[in-house]
Design an enzyme around this catalytic site. Structure first.
Site, short mmCIF file in Angstrom:
data_model
loop_
_atom_site.label_atom_id
_atom_site.label_comp_id
_atom_site.label_asym_id
_atom_site.label_seq_id
_atom_site.Cartn_x
_atom_site.Cartn_y
_atom_site.Cartn_z
N TYR A 309 29.53 31.94 46.66
CA TYR A 309 28.16 31.89 46.76
C TYR A 309 27.72 30.66 47.68
O TYR A 309 28.03 29.56 47.79
CB TYR A 309 27.55 31.66 45.33
CG TYR A 309 27.64 33.04 44.66
CD1 TYR A 309 28.95 33.35 44.13
CD2 TYR A 309 26.73 34.20 44.69
CE1 TYR A 309 29.19 34.57 43.33
CE2 TYR A 309 26.88 35.34 44.10
CZ TYR A 309 27.98 35.63 43.36
OH TYR A 309 28.26 36.68 42.68
N ALA A 321 34.15 32.93 42.74
CA ALA A 321 34.84 33.71 41.67
C ALA A 321 36.38 34.14 42.61
O ALA A 321 36.37 34.64 43.68
CB ALA A 321 34.65 34.84 41.11
N ASP A 323 38.74 36.52 41.59
CA ASP A 323 38.80 37.49 40.76
C ASP A 323 40.09 37.75 40.25
O ASP A 323 40.54 38.42 39.00
CB ASP A 323 38.11 38.69 41.02
CG ASP A 323 36.50 38.25 40.94
OD1 ASP A 323 36.02 37.79 40.17
OD2 ASP A 323 35.77 38.56 41.96
N GLY A 325 43.15 35.81 40.66
CA GLY A 325 43.96 34.76 40.12
C GLY A 325 43.61 34.02 39.02
O GLY A 325 44.16 33.34 38.28
N GLY A 328 42.13 37.97 36.48
CA GLY A 328 43.14 39.15 36.27
C GLY A 328 42.35 40.51 36.38
O GLY A 328 41.63 40.93 35.63
N GLY A 330 43.44 43.42 36.92
CA GLY A 330 43.90 44.49 36.12
C GLY A 330 43.75 44.55 34.67
O GLY A 330 43.02 45.42 34.18
N ASN A 406 29.56 40.39 36.02
CA ASN A 406 28.13 41.26 36.37
C ASN A 406 28.66 42.07 37.54
O ASN A 406 28.03 43.07 37.66
CB ASN A 406 27.34 40.08 37.09
CG ASN A 406 27.87 39.29 38.09
OD1 ASN A 406 28.84 38.56 37.83
ND2 ASN A 406 27.48 39.40 39.24
N TYR A 407 30.04 41.92 37.98
CA TYR A 407 30.26 42.90 39.22
C TYR A 407 31.28 43.96 38.72
O TYR A 407 32.15 43.69 37.99
CB TYR A 407 31.11 42.13 40.26
CG TYR A 407 30.14 42.08 41.70
CD1 TYR A 407 29.10 41.16 41.85
CD2 TYR A 407 30.23 43.00 42.51
CE1 TYR A 407 28.39 40.85 42.92
CE2 TYR A 407 29.63 42.81 43.72
CZ TYR A 407 28.50 41.96 43.67
OH TYR A 407 27.78 41.95 45.03
N HIS A 463 26.07 35.80 49.36
CA HIS A 463 27.48 35.47 48.96
C HIS A 463 28.08 36.29 49.89
O HIS A 463 27.62 37.33 50.60
CB HIS A 463 27.50 35.62 47.67
CG HIS A 463 27.12 36.88 47.01
ND1 HIS A 463 25.98 37.50 46.74
CD2 HIS A 463 28.15 37.85 46.65
CE1 HIS A 463 26.00 38.67 46.40
NE2 HIS A 463 27.33 38.92 46.58
N HIS A 465 32.11 38.33 49.69
CA HIS A 465 33.46 38.95 48.86
C HIS A 465 34.50 38.91 50.01
O HIS A 465 34.32 39.84 50.76
CB HIS A 465 32.95 40.16 48.30
CG HIS A 465 31.86 40.30 47.52
ND1 HIS A 465 31.98 40.44 46.15
CD2 HIS A 465 30.52 40.35 47.93
CE1 HIS A 465 30.80 40.55 45.70
NE2 HIS A 465 29.85 40.63 46.52
N ASP A 472 53.38 45.19 51.91
CA ASP A 472 54.77 44.99 52.15
C ASP A 472 55.29 46.38 52.64
O ASP A 472 55.90 47.04 52.12
CB ASP A 472 55.78 44.69 50.85
CG ASP A 472 57.17 44.55 51.15
OD1 ASP A 472 57.65 44.68 52.01
OD2 ASP A 472 58.08 44.09 50.13
N ASP A 613 62.24 41.58 57.36
CA ASP A 613 61.53 42.27 56.11
C ASP A 613 60.04 41.66 56.17
O ASP A 613 59.87 40.70 55.67
CB ASP A 613 62.12 42.07 54.92
CG ASP A 613 61.29 42.91 53.88
OD1 ASP A 613 60.37 43.57 54.14
OD2 ASP A 613 61.80 43.07 52.69
N HIS A 624 27.14 39.59 51.86
CA HIS A 624 26.25 40.33 51.10
C HIS A 624 24.87 39.60 51.02
O HIS A 624 24.74 38.60 50.47
CB HIS A 624 26.72 40.09 49.53
CG HIS A 624 25.96 41.23 48.58
ND1 HIS A 624 26.42 41.67 47.39
CD2 HIS A 624 24.76 41.75 48.93
CE1 HIS A 624 25.58 42.49 47.05
NE2 HIS A 624 24.55 42.55 47.85
CU LIG Z 1 27.87 40.84 46.43
#
Ligand SMILES: [Cu+2]
Length: 659
Positions: A309, A321, A323, A325, A328, A330, A406-407, A463, A465, A472, A613, A624
């Site tokens: 921000y 944030a 988000d 690490g 989480g 998931g 909030n997101y 802010h 994102h 891979d 590889d 934003h």
């Molecule tokens: Cu935003």
């Protein structure tokens, strides 16, 4: 960040609840007809067994929590060599938080042998913020006399009307770095659902979660509460005349098939899994070509996010944030609602995760998969003969939605019939609000601003994102190289007499050190992952091209702590040599880190990328600058990128799509 995931007991989901919802498939358990694959996620029984083995061990700290408990993916060569039906090695990987002493341990459990294979203390790190910590945080904050006083000064006497939101610390003073910390942000709930509309501005609280004490309290002065009209349910907003019915129906069922975690659709074949940290992970993505399955990607997922921000205010400057690490993505998947979040023809899956206590639970409707109309696929109208050859495109979307405070972020992987794989991130939810004294502050300010008025007494600070995707690639096998393509005008001269010439120059990014690149509109820059030992029938080496979409460069200063922690945002494109332990772009433990881990560290040894590889890391950013039209809830903003075949095929691979 205070969402408590909706949980459903295994028994309910598998036996009774799903019986009324035919398109909702149960937990992420392999279907009984499918044979187990080494990449299948841990079953509920395996989670419970692993947690049982660990918590019974003498070294397991009393009252410790499971910050992570997932399948330990077998080594890549073993998975690639795996023959269906062969026995699978099942291991669990756990991160354990000793709450009483603030220590972190990593452990591996062999499920076949029912024993702990490794147990290691990782010192000086903090794992993800855990749901179980939320209650502690609220208790500590609400018991603090300074906080209570600050509420009273603002005319709030009923403290139950205050909603505490939790935040990872964001910026940390080095003297506090070894303590486990959380910040609390206060909102006035009243009778509202959208408490984010009414920030209790000026109050900042930093809590030591081991000592269970407020260690920093800031009050920059009371700001009047924004009015209570921030709701966006139908009753509050009223509704317009609904458009007439538009039917989405697949009377013959979907065209994809699902076998365990494997999905096949229109020559594509891939596996999916939900990881508590990364969310949806695609594995072993390949394309059937002339009776052969040709590999493209071994694994693809979001590896990290950073949302810095831009408001330098005392209570805002730490906000950034991570988000993936810190929280989480998931784990924070919100249940997909049919007909709104997903079309009516979507199939929804629950997934099985481990709770903080190590017990398996089901996150219902966490993953959605559906086909949709894709517009025109290709066409030519032959004007002389007046013949039309045209094909309609179909797309396959597999997605999840993470709600992090909030997101709300939907991560959509979109498969196209022409060999294109697209990533579309959809951003919605509520912008982070700041209460302001002057109702019109920043609303139409003449000078530069670090936020915009979006509602009376509410400013949404500017802010960015940033998302990083770990890709891979295994284009026709693991041994790949990386190139960059730049296009420019041909210099004037005898070879370019009309000055119309343009040339594309492709150069190999030979090492990790040189494969740190930014976008360049002037040269229409793209990057390729190429297999130098394979050629298509025209002689081109087979490749996939990474095509950027909307992007941004970071505005937080390079010396800032957030920028050092989120080194991955310095470049849009990175490539590294595959390492099993290099999975998260800001390192395994970004929470409370002081920076330096992740991509910048991994590329420092400048390993060669020629016929290796290769793993590609693509960073995309959204700047934003909030608008009133994004309040009180944001219309979805899309940002994404594509992976498109470049000489992977010898002609349009979608020629065979029927009319
Ligand atoms: Cu935003």
């Amino acid at each position: 960040m205070n969402r408590i995931p909706l949980r459903v007991s295994l028994a309910c989901l598998l036996l009774t609840c799903t019986s009324t919802l035919p398109t909702v498939v149960g937990a992420q358990e392999p279907a009984s007809t499918a044979q187990q694959h080494p990449l299948d996620p841990l079953t509920a029984a395996e989670i419970d067994a692993a947690a049982g083995i660990l918590s019974a061990a003498p070294q397991f700290p009393e009252g410790a929590l499971f910050a992570t408990l997932v399948l330990k993916e077998p080594p890549k060569p073993d998975v690639l060599a795996y023959k269906l039906g062969a026995p699978t090695v099942r291991q669990a990987f756990a991160v354990i938080l000793d709450r009483k002493r603030g220590r972190t341990f990593e452990a591996v459990v062999d499920l076949g042998a029912s024993r702990i294979v490794s147990w290691t203390e990782i010192s000086g790190v903090q794992g993800v913020v855990l749901e179980a910590e939320y209650e502690t945080l609220v208790g500590v904050v609400k018991a603090d006399a300074r906080w209570q006083n600050a509420m009273r000064q603002r005319g709030i006497n009923d403290l139950d009307q205050v909603q505490i939101d939790y935040w990872a610390v964001g910026e940390v003073a080095p003297r506090y770095q070894r303590r486990r910390l959380l910040r609390a942000v206060s909102y006035f709930k009243g009778g509202s659902t959208n408490f984010y509309g009414r920030p209790i501005e000026g109050v900042g609280v930093l809590v030591d979660m081991v000592a269970e004490k407020v260690i920093e309290f800031v009050d920059t002065g009371a700001v009047p509460l924004p009015p209570a009209s921030q709701e966006f349910d139908e009753k509050s907003t009223g509704t317009r005349t609904a458009p007439k019915a538009l039917t989405i129906a697949q009377p013959d069922g979907p065209s994809f098939t699902i076998s365990g975690q494997e999905i096949r659709w229109q020559k594509w074949r891939f596996r999916y899994t939900m990881h508590p940290r990364e969310g949806l992970v695609l594995q072993m993505v390949g394309y059937e070509d002339a009776g052969k399955l040709r590999p493209i990607l071994y694994r693809a997922s979001i590896s990290e996010m950073a949302v810095p921000y831009g408001d330098p205010d005392r209570n805002w400057r730490w906000r950034s944030a991570f988000d993936v690490g810190e929280y989480g993505m998931g784990r924070l998947a919100s249940p997909i609602e049919q007909n709104t979040d997903a079309p009516p023809n979507a199939t929804l899956f629950g997934v099985t995760f481990a709770g903080d206590n190590g017990r398996a639970y089901v996150l219902p409707r966490a993953v959605g998969i559906y086909e949709r109309d894709g517009g025109m696929l290709w066409k030519h109208y032959e004007s002389y003969s007046k013949t039309n050859e045209s094909r309609r495109a179909r797309q396959l979307v597999i997605f999840f939605i993470a709600t992090i405070g909030n997101y709300d972020y939907a991560i959509n992987w979109i498969f196209h019939q022409d060999g294109v794989l697209e990533l579309d991130a959809a951003l919605t939810g509520i912008m982070l609000p700041k209460g302001v004294r002057d109702k019109s502050a920043n609303g139409h300010a003449a000078g530069p601003t670090s936020g915009h008025l979006v509602s009376p007494s509410v400013v949404a600070p500017h802010h960015q994102h940033f998302f990083n995707f770990r890709l891979d690639f295994d284009v026709d096998g693991p041994a790949n190289s990386v190139t960059e393509m730049n296009t420019r005008a041909m210099p004037p001269g005898p070879g370019n007499p009309s000055l119309n010439g343009m040339i594309m120059e492709e150069r190999t990014l030979t090492t990790e050190a040189v494969a740190q690149r930014r976008m360049n509109m002037a040269s229409a820059r793209t990057w390729t992952v190429v297999n130098r030992s394979m050629r298509n029938s025209l002689g081109h080496h087979t490749s996939y091209i990474v095509v950027p979409g909307i992007n941004s460069i970071p505005y937080v200063a390079p010396a800032s702590q957030v920028r050092r922690r989120a080194g991955f945002i310095n470049q849009h494109f990175w490539a590294t040599r595959y390492r099993e332990d290099e999975v998260y772009a800001a390192g395994a433990y970004p929470n409370q880190s002081l920076g330096g881990d992740g991509l910048p560290r991994w590329v420092a040894n400048k390993e060669s990328l020629a016929n290796e590889d290769v793993v590609v890391w693509y960073t995309m950013g959204v700047t934003h600058i909030p608008r009133p039209e994004e309040w009180p809830v944001m219309p979805v903003t899309h940002v994404g990128f594509k992976m498109i075949p470049g000489g992977f095929f010898s002609r349009n691979p979608a020629l065979d799509v029927p009319k």
